[in-house]
Design an enzyme around this catalytic site. Structure first.
Site: not given
Ligand code: COS
Length: 387
Positions: A369, A281, A160, A132, A127
């Site tokens: 991603e 080189q 996308t 992140s 959004e």
């Molecule tokens: N698969 C399954 N479950 C997952 C997971 C995964 N890959 N990653 C996290 N979870 C679960 C965790 O186990 C946790 O579960 P519980 O609620 O039962 O404790 C929950 O999701 C929250 O996880 P976490 O506490 O790690 O969340 P955070 O808010 O700290 O976020 C990051 C973790 C930062 C890694 C995550 O928000 C992220 O990947 N952000 C980037 C998003 C992104 O890629 N955006 C681009 C979109 S596409 S353009």
């Protein structure tokens, strides 16, 4: 050397290579310049099975594994990263999500047309104020009093394929007080009232892939279009992104390979100070390092692809392998394309050669991603178990 690569894998790789050379190469520069979505070649990719590689045949796909997917995606992206993006989102974010979390009815209704390429899919998590930190979204879905549908309101960005998508997997809040545990996933049909697409983003790279905002204004989504249970959305989003990140890694590998190949050819042709520049080189060192990083990316991608294929049965997470592959391959693509421009000198900076396009296309692989910073965070958390 890679005995897990079968004859069937080589066949899909060859088919992707031939299609990319014959049908995408002639239009890639033109679509990059105009920013026009390449609908015709995307439809053809669907007919060839490239839009649902890992989806079982009964659901419209070709029923292959993740190795097949990364091999084909690398070939498409080597010629044009925009086609690679469209293919990657459709396969890993949409088809994978529908296959893993969809009901039988949802699979028949939505997965079959998306996997066969008849319809185009998109995935919407980000959004304007939530990138992140994906658990902090402001859009909302409220269940109607009679329990028949959700009313969705809000704005999503950087989606996308949104300008052309028929179906979007949407992540939105049903219980904001529960933070990430209040996120729910929905399957959105984009021809319904209350859904609007914003202007197409004018992007630095992957310009032929269409990206836009989308808005929901009292959009009515039937309960049967909820994907998974209420509150499962964040985990679904993250699990699906693990698959997506392997796709982006393969896309980055394709871009890096294209830049390396162009650099090898140029260093054998271009002369300076009375010899081929490849005899210096300083150029040799660049080529050697480029090749080494490309091959290291490939190994991490194969490792992640094998982990994902294994996870089909074990159900284990492969976040570590996916994030390492995406991190390394995307930074390799950026580094290799930068070196490629340097090797080509002024010609690398010119739109007459595709090298500058590879450079512009590479950058997004370090951002979407999950940025490189997010990949490092996922990797470190997997290592320590700490948050
Ligand atoms: N698969 C399954 N479950 C997952 C997971 C995964 N890959 N990653 C996290 N979870 C679960 C965790 O186990 C946790 O579960 P519980 O609620 O039962 O404790 C929950 O999701 C929250 O996880 P976490 O506490 O790690 O969340 P955070 O808010 O700290 O976020 C990051 C973790 C930062 C890694 C995550 O928000 C992220 O990947 N952000 C980037 C998003 C992104 O890629 N955006 C681009 C979109 S596409 S353009």
């Amino acid at each position: 050397m890679f005995d897990f690569i079968t004859e069937e894998h080589r066949m899909i790789q060859q088919a992707a290579r031939e299609f990319a050379q014959k049908s995408i190469a002639p239009i890639a520069a033109e679509h990059d310049e105009s920013g026009e979505f390449p609908l015709e070649t995307v439809r053809q990719m669907g007919q060839l099975g490239f839009m649902g590689i890992e989806v079982p045949e009964e659901y419209g796909g070709v029923g292959m594994d993740t190795i097949a997917y990364v091999l084909a995606l690398e070939e498409i992206s080597r010629v044009d990263a925009s086609h690679g993006t469209i293919m990657s989102v459709n396969n890993s974010l949409v088809c994978h999500g529908l296959l893993k979390y969809g009901t039988e009815v949802q699979r028949q209704k939505y997965l079959v047309p998306v996997a066969s390429g008849e319809k185009i899919g998109a995935y919407s998590l980000t959004e304007p104020m939530s990138g992140s930190d994906a658990g902090t979204m402001r859009s909302r879905a409220v269940l109607s009093d009679d329990g028949s549908h959700y009313v969705i309101n809000g704005r999503k960005s950087w989606v996308t394929s949104a300008p052309v998508a028929d179906i979007i997997i949407l992540f939105t809040m049903t219980a904001p007080e529960k933070a990430h545990r209040g996120v729910t996933a929905f399957i959105i049909e984009t021809d319904q009232p209350g859904f609007e697409r914003g202007k197409t983003e004018p992007k630095l790279g992957i310009r032929a892939s269409a990206t836009s905002e989308i808005t929901f204004d009292n959009f009515r989504c039937p309960v049967e279009n909820r994907l998974g249970a209420e509150g499962d959305g964040f985990k679904i989003a993250m699990a699906v992104l693990d698959a997506g990140r392997i796709g982006i890694a393969a896309q980055a590998l394709g871009i890096a390979e294209a830049a390396l190949e162009a650099s090898i050819s140029y260093s054998k042709e271009r002369e300076a100070f009375g010899q081929k520049i490849g005899e210096f080189q300083m150029i040799q060192q660049k080529l050697a390092d480029m090749k080494t990083r490309v091959e290291a990316s490939r190994l991490l991608i194969y490792q992640a692809a094998l982990a994902k294929t294994k996870a089909r049965e074990s159900g284990e997470r492969y976040s570590l392998e996916a994030s390492m592959a995406k991190l390394f391959a995307s930074e390799t693509a950026m580094w290799v394309t930068t070196q490629a421009i340097q090797i080509h000198g002024g010609m690398g900076y010119s739109k007459e050669l595709p090298v500058e396009r590879y450079f512009r296309d590479a950058k997004i692989t370090e951002i979407y991603e999950g940025t490189s910073e997010i990949q490092r965070l996922v990797i470190a958390r997997a290592l320590t178990g700490l948050r």
